[in-house]
Design an enzyme around this catalytic site. Structure first.
Site, PDB file in Angstrom:
ATOM      1  N   GLU A 232       0.851  -1.192   0.000  1.00 41.85           N
ATOM      2  CA  GLU A 232       0.000   0.000   0.000  1.00 41.85           C
ATOM      3  C   GLU A 232       0.893   1.250   0.000  1.00 41.85           C
ATOM      4  O   GLU A 232       2.022   1.218   0.507  1.00 41.85           O
ATOM      5  CB  GLU A 232      -0.867  -0.041   1.274  1.00 41.85           C
ATOM      6  CG  GLU A 232      -1.784   1.152   1.431  1.00 41.85           C
ATOM      7  CD  GLU A 232      -2.864   0.934   2.499  1.00 41.85           C
ATOM      8  OE1 GLU A 232      -2.857  -0.128   3.160  1.00 41.85           O
ATOM      9  OE2 GLU A 232      -3.703   1.824   2.657  1.00 41.85           O
TER      10      GLU A 232
ATOM     11  N   ASN B 219      -6.679   1.256   2.689  1.00 43.43           N
ATOM     12  CA  ASN B 219      -7.411   2.496   2.956  1.00 43.43           C
ATOM     13  C   ASN B 219      -6.978   3.622   2.006  1.00 43.43           C
ATOM     14  O   ASN B 219      -7.767   4.489   1.655  1.00 43.43           O
ATOM     15  CB  ASN B 219      -7.192   2.934   4.405  1.00 43.43           C
ATOM     16  CG  ASN B 219      -7.731   1.915   5.398  1.00 43.43           C
ATOM     17  OD1 ASN B 219      -8.595   1.098   5.065  1.00 43.43           O
ATOM     18  ND2 ASN B 219      -7.231   1.940   6.624  1.00 43.43           N
TER      19      ASN B 219
ATOM     20  N   ASN C 197     -12.052  -1.006  -1.234  1.00 47.63           N
ATOM     21  CA  ASN C 197     -11.406  -1.595  -0.055  1.00 47.63           C
ATOM     22  C   ASN C 197     -12.233  -1.331   1.198  1.00 47.63           C
ATOM     23  O   ASN C 197     -12.597  -0.171   1.452  1.00 47.63           O
ATOM     24  CB  ASN C 197     -10.016  -0.971   0.140  1.00 47.63           C
ATOM     25  CG  ASN C 197      -9.319  -1.485   1.391  1.00 47.63           C
ATOM     26  OD1 ASN C 197      -8.941  -2.652   1.456  1.00 47.63           O
ATOM     27  ND2 ASN C 197      -9.177  -0.633   2.399  1.00 47.63           N
ATOM     28  N   GLU C 198     -12.525  -2.370   1.939  1.00 47.68           N
ATOM     29  CA  GLU C 198     -13.167  -2.258   3.269  1.00 47.68           C
ATOM     30  C   GLU C 198     -14.245  -1.169   3.294  1.00 47.68           C
ATOM     31  O   GLU C 198     -14.222  -0.271   4.151  1.00 47.68           O
ATOM     32  CB  GLU C 198     -12.113  -2.004   4.353  1.00 47.68           C
ATOM     33  CG  GLU C 198     -11.143  -3.147   4.494  1.00 47.68           C
ATOM     34  CD  GLU C 198     -10.233  -3.073   5.711  1.00 47.68           C
ATOM     35  OE1 GLU C 198     -10.169  -2.024   6.374  1.00 47.68           O
ATOM     36  OE2 GLU C 198      -9.583  -4.103   6.017  1.00 47.68           O
TER      37      GLU C 198
ATOM     38  N   TYR D  90      -6.733  -9.450  11.051  1.00 48.85           N
ATOM     39  CA  TYR D  90      -5.454  -9.226  11.737  1.00 48.85           C
ATOM     40  C   TYR D  90      -5.626  -9.686  13.175  1.00 48.85           C
ATOM     41  O   TYR D  90      -6.677  -9.463  13.772  1.00 48.85           O
ATOM     42  CB  TYR D  90      -5.085  -7.737  11.731  1.00 48.85           C
ATOM     43  CG  TYR D  90      -4.827  -7.175  10.352  1.00 48.85           C
ATOM     44  CD1 TYR D  90      -3.595  -7.345   9.734  1.00 48.85           C
ATOM     45  CD2 TYR D  90      -5.827  -6.471   9.672  1.00 48.85           C
ATOM     46  CE1 TYR D  90      -3.349  -6.812   8.463  1.00 48.85           C
ATOM     47  CE2 TYR D  90      -5.585  -5.946   8.402  1.00 48.85           C
ATOM     48  CZ  TYR D  90      -4.349  -6.121   7.806  1.00 48.85           C
ATOM     49  OH  TYR D  90      -4.113  -5.606   6.553  1.00 48.85           O
TER      50      TYR D  90
ATOM     51  N   GLU E 115      -6.175  -9.544   2.843  1.00 48.26           N
ATOM     52  CA  GLU E 115      -5.372  -8.932   3.920  1.00 48.26           C
ATOM     53  C   GLU E 115      -5.410  -9.889   5.107  1.00 48.26           C
ATOM     54  O   GLU E 115      -6.487 -10.164   5.646  1.00 48.26           O
ATOM     55  CB  GLU E 115      -5.933  -7.572   4.349  1.00 48.26           C
ATOM     56  CG  GLU E 115      -5.677  -6.465   3.348  1.00 48.26           C
ATOM     57  CD  GLU E 115      -6.061  -5.083   3.853  1.00 48.26           C
ATOM     58  OE1 GLU E 115      -5.941  -4.834   5.081  1.00 48.26           O
ATOM     59  OE2 GLU E 115      -6.494  -4.274   3.026  1.00 48.26           O
TER      60      GLU E 115
ATOM     61  N   GLN F 248       1.531  -6.721   5.189  1.00 51.96           N
ATOM     62  CA  GLN F 248       1.843  -6.351   3.839  1.00 51.96           C
ATOM     63  C   GLN F 248       3.196  -6.964   3.479  1.00 51.96           C
ATOM     64  O   GLN F 248       3.537  -7.992   4.079  1.00 51.96           O
ATOM     65  CB  GLN F 248       1.825  -4.831   3.716  1.00 51.96           C
ATOM     66  CG  GLN F 248       0.407  -4.270   4.017  1.00 51.96           C
ATOM     67  CD  GLN F 248       0.212  -2.804   3.676  1.00 51.96           C
ATOM     68  OE1 GLN F 248       1.020  -2.190   3.001  1.00 51.96           O
ATOM     69  NE2 GLN F 248      -0.882  -2.197   4.150  1.00 51.96           N
TER      70      GLN F 248
HETATM   71  O1  AHR Z   1      -3.060  -3.135   5.935  1.00 54.23           O
HETATM   72  C1  AHR Z   1      -3.323  -2.011   6.689  1.00 54.23           C
HETATM   73  C2  AHR Z   1      -4.767  -1.556   6.571  1.00 54.23           C
HETATM   74  O2  AHR Z   1      -5.598  -2.507   7.168  1.00 54.23           O
HETATM   75  C3  AHR Z   1      -5.321  -1.423   5.179  1.00 54.23           C
HETATM   76  O3  AHR Z   1      -5.041  -0.192   4.608  1.00 54.23           O
HETATM   77  C4  AHR Z   1      -6.795  -1.572   5.392  1.00 54.23           C
HETATM   78  O4  AHR Z   1      -7.448  -2.128   4.285  1.00 54.23           O
HETATM   79  C5  AHR Z   1      -6.904  -2.435   6.645  1.00 54.23           C
HETATM   80  O5  AHR Z   1      -7.752  -1.883   7.563  1.00 54.23           O
END
Ligand code: AHR
Length: 504
Positions: free
Chosen positions: A30, A75, A175-176, A247, A295, A352
């Site tokens: 990103e 994001n 995205n999201e 995550y 992700e 990432q």
């Molecule tokens: O990977 C970091 C962030 O995590 C990304 O920008 C977003 O898509 C997610 O919330």
């Protein structure tokens, strides 16, 4: 004498989950922190090539053999004007980047990133902005990237020195978009309609592309499941994949519970499959929607430091998690989970790749090194391609704060496409005891153990740093043996294991 647990696995040649899509071992870059600037691109770095790309980090990416990289966000993409990053560098605008509150110089844009992708032998998975923008920018972007020539945007690309189209195959529709933090966040209906129309025009420009619709930004979102069902209701006939993101962290320093979090990932995948198939049933459709887990990682170490970063700087050190031995164990289990669900998860992106919650770290102007999580990811990417075998596993179990019946032994096996290599991936989640592992091979004859790689460390909080890049590294003294059709090995406490067998 050290106590030992036992765990068994049975593999049968014809019991198969799926052919693993190589893109299961993808990653994500990103425009955020030092991922691009100071990670991938740094013209003044001693290893920089003529285009300004760091050769030291490119080499580490090649080591990981990443087949696909999602770009440019995240994001970031929800506020990105892709036109800012094309054409002569000196004319590119500097922008306030609102997702991470930095300044984006736009020195690197789509064409440079595509060049870098070629340099590291990977494909690019492009994301479009469905936050601040819409279908017009999306169709123009596909035309710019994928149309051969003879039209405004394809000729614009040619005028920028790219005569051949990039032919990006996979495109993420935003995205999201469910997240309140997202620029231009939407309700499921608003997003579903927009994604449907964006997909329609993008496919009109290039019918060969594959499209990923946004699922929830996490299983914990209040609208989870409802979001997926509504979005798919609107986009089912237009898209190929639905995205998942997750995550995990060990904020309470509860490691047995932390290591069990891959069970949550598994449950997440199972739930999304159920929703996809519910919509399929409702529509009496013969089409199957596949999953793009685009992700996933451990992310929590850097949270406090990030709160202290002043806004509007260029490439600050954001999301720079320093990964530990225990993080590598969970990453190993997450990889095992993805392999186990490879019948439906076709794309996955470790989030990432460089500096930002990443397996590769750098000093701007200085060294580059491998974090602990580099190793399980590399092992899976190198040896986890082929057919995922369906293992029958027996293991002692434990209960943790959030999970019950957590098997100490987490394992998977992959048979290479040529069926001449068989690799067993295994985590021993037990923090106190080693595990006596036996794997019975049925119909899998003629193999010999080639090596047994192990990642372990007496200190679960041990990490690699610029000064000590080899503090946590795998060794090949695992000692697995094959006797009378059984692979036998002692899996050390809290260890990641890769047992590689080859046909003689
Ligand atoms: O990977 C970091 C962030 O995590 C990304 O920008 C977003 O898509 C997610 O919330």
């Amino acid at each position: 004498m050290e106590k030992q647990r036992a765990g068994t696995m049975i593999l049968e040649k014809d019991y198969r989950i799926a052919e693993i899509d190589d893109r299961l071992y993808g990653a994500f870059v990103e425009h955020l922190g030092r991922a691009i600037y100071g990670g991938i691109y740094e013209p003044s770095h001693p290893t920089a090539d003529a285009a300004g790309f760091r050769e030291d980090t490119a080499e580490l990416v090649r080591e990981l053999r990443v087949p696909i990289v999602r770009y440019p966000g995240g994001n970031f993409v929800s506020g990105y004007n892709w036109e800012d990053g094309i054409g002569p560098r000196e004319e590119r605008p500097r922008r306030l980047e609102l997702a991470w509150r930095t300044i984006e110089t736009n020195e690197v844009g789509i064409n440079e990133f595509a060049d870098w992708a070629k340099k590291v032998n990977t494909e690019l998975m492009m994301a479009i902005n469905l936050g601040s923008r819409g279908i017009d920018a999306a169709r123009n972007l596909v035309e710019y990237c994928n149309h051969p020539g003879g039209t405004f945007y394809s000729d614009l690309r040619r005028s920028h020195g790219y005569a051949a189209p990039h032919k990006f195959k996979v495109w993420c529709l935003g995205n999201e978009m469910d997240g309140h933090w997202q620029i231009g966040a939407k309700t499921a209906y608003e997003y579903g309609r927009l994604a449907q129309e964006a997909a329609k025009v993008m496919r009109l420009v290039d019918p060969t592309i594959e499209l990923v619709a946004c699922g929830s930004s996490g299983r914990g979102m209040p609208s989870f499941a409802e979001w997926e069902a509504t979005v798919l209701d609107l986009t089912y006939d237009y898209v190929d994949y639905l995205s998942l993101h997750t995550y995990y962290g060990n904020r309470d320093n509860d490691t047995p519970n932390f290591l069990a979090k891959s069970l949550d990932m598994d449950q997440f995948i199972q739930s999304v499959i159920a929703i996809c198939d519910y919509v399929k049933a409702k529509r009496r459709s013969s089409k199957t929607i596949y999953l793009s887990f685009d992700e996933w990682n451990v992310w929590y170490h850097s949270n406090d430091a990030d709160r202290a970063i002043e806004p509007w700087s260029i490439a600050p050190p954001q999301l720079e998690d320093i990964y530990t031995m225990e993080d590598a164990l969970l990453v190993g289990s997450m990889l095992i989970t993805l392999m186990r669900r490879s019948d439906r998860v076709k794309i996955a992106c470790l989030a990432q790749l460089i500096n930002v919650i990443a397996p590769i770290m750098t000093e701007t102007g200085g060294r580059a090194w491998r974090q602990t999580i580099f190793y399980p990811f590399m092992h899976a990417s190198l040896y986890g391609r082929g057919t995922a075998l369906l293992p029958i596993i027996r293991s002692d179990k434990y209960d943790s704060t959030e999970f019950s019946d957590v098997p100490y032994l987490d394992a998977m096996a992959v048979l290479s496409r040529a069926e001449d290599e068989l690799t067993i991936f295994a985590v021993n989640r037990d923090l106190e005891q080693s595990l006596e592992f036996t794997c019975e091979l049925r119909g899998l004859t003629g193999f010999a153990v080639q090596e047994h790689l192990v990642l372990e460390h007496p200190d679960l909080k041990a990490a690699n740093t610029a000064e000590r890049p080899d503090n946590v590294v795998p060794h090949n003294r695992g000692g697995a043996v094959l006797e009378e059709g059984r692979v036998k090995a002692k899996l050390g406490k809290a260890s990641w294991n890769v047992i590689r067998l080859k046909r003689a």
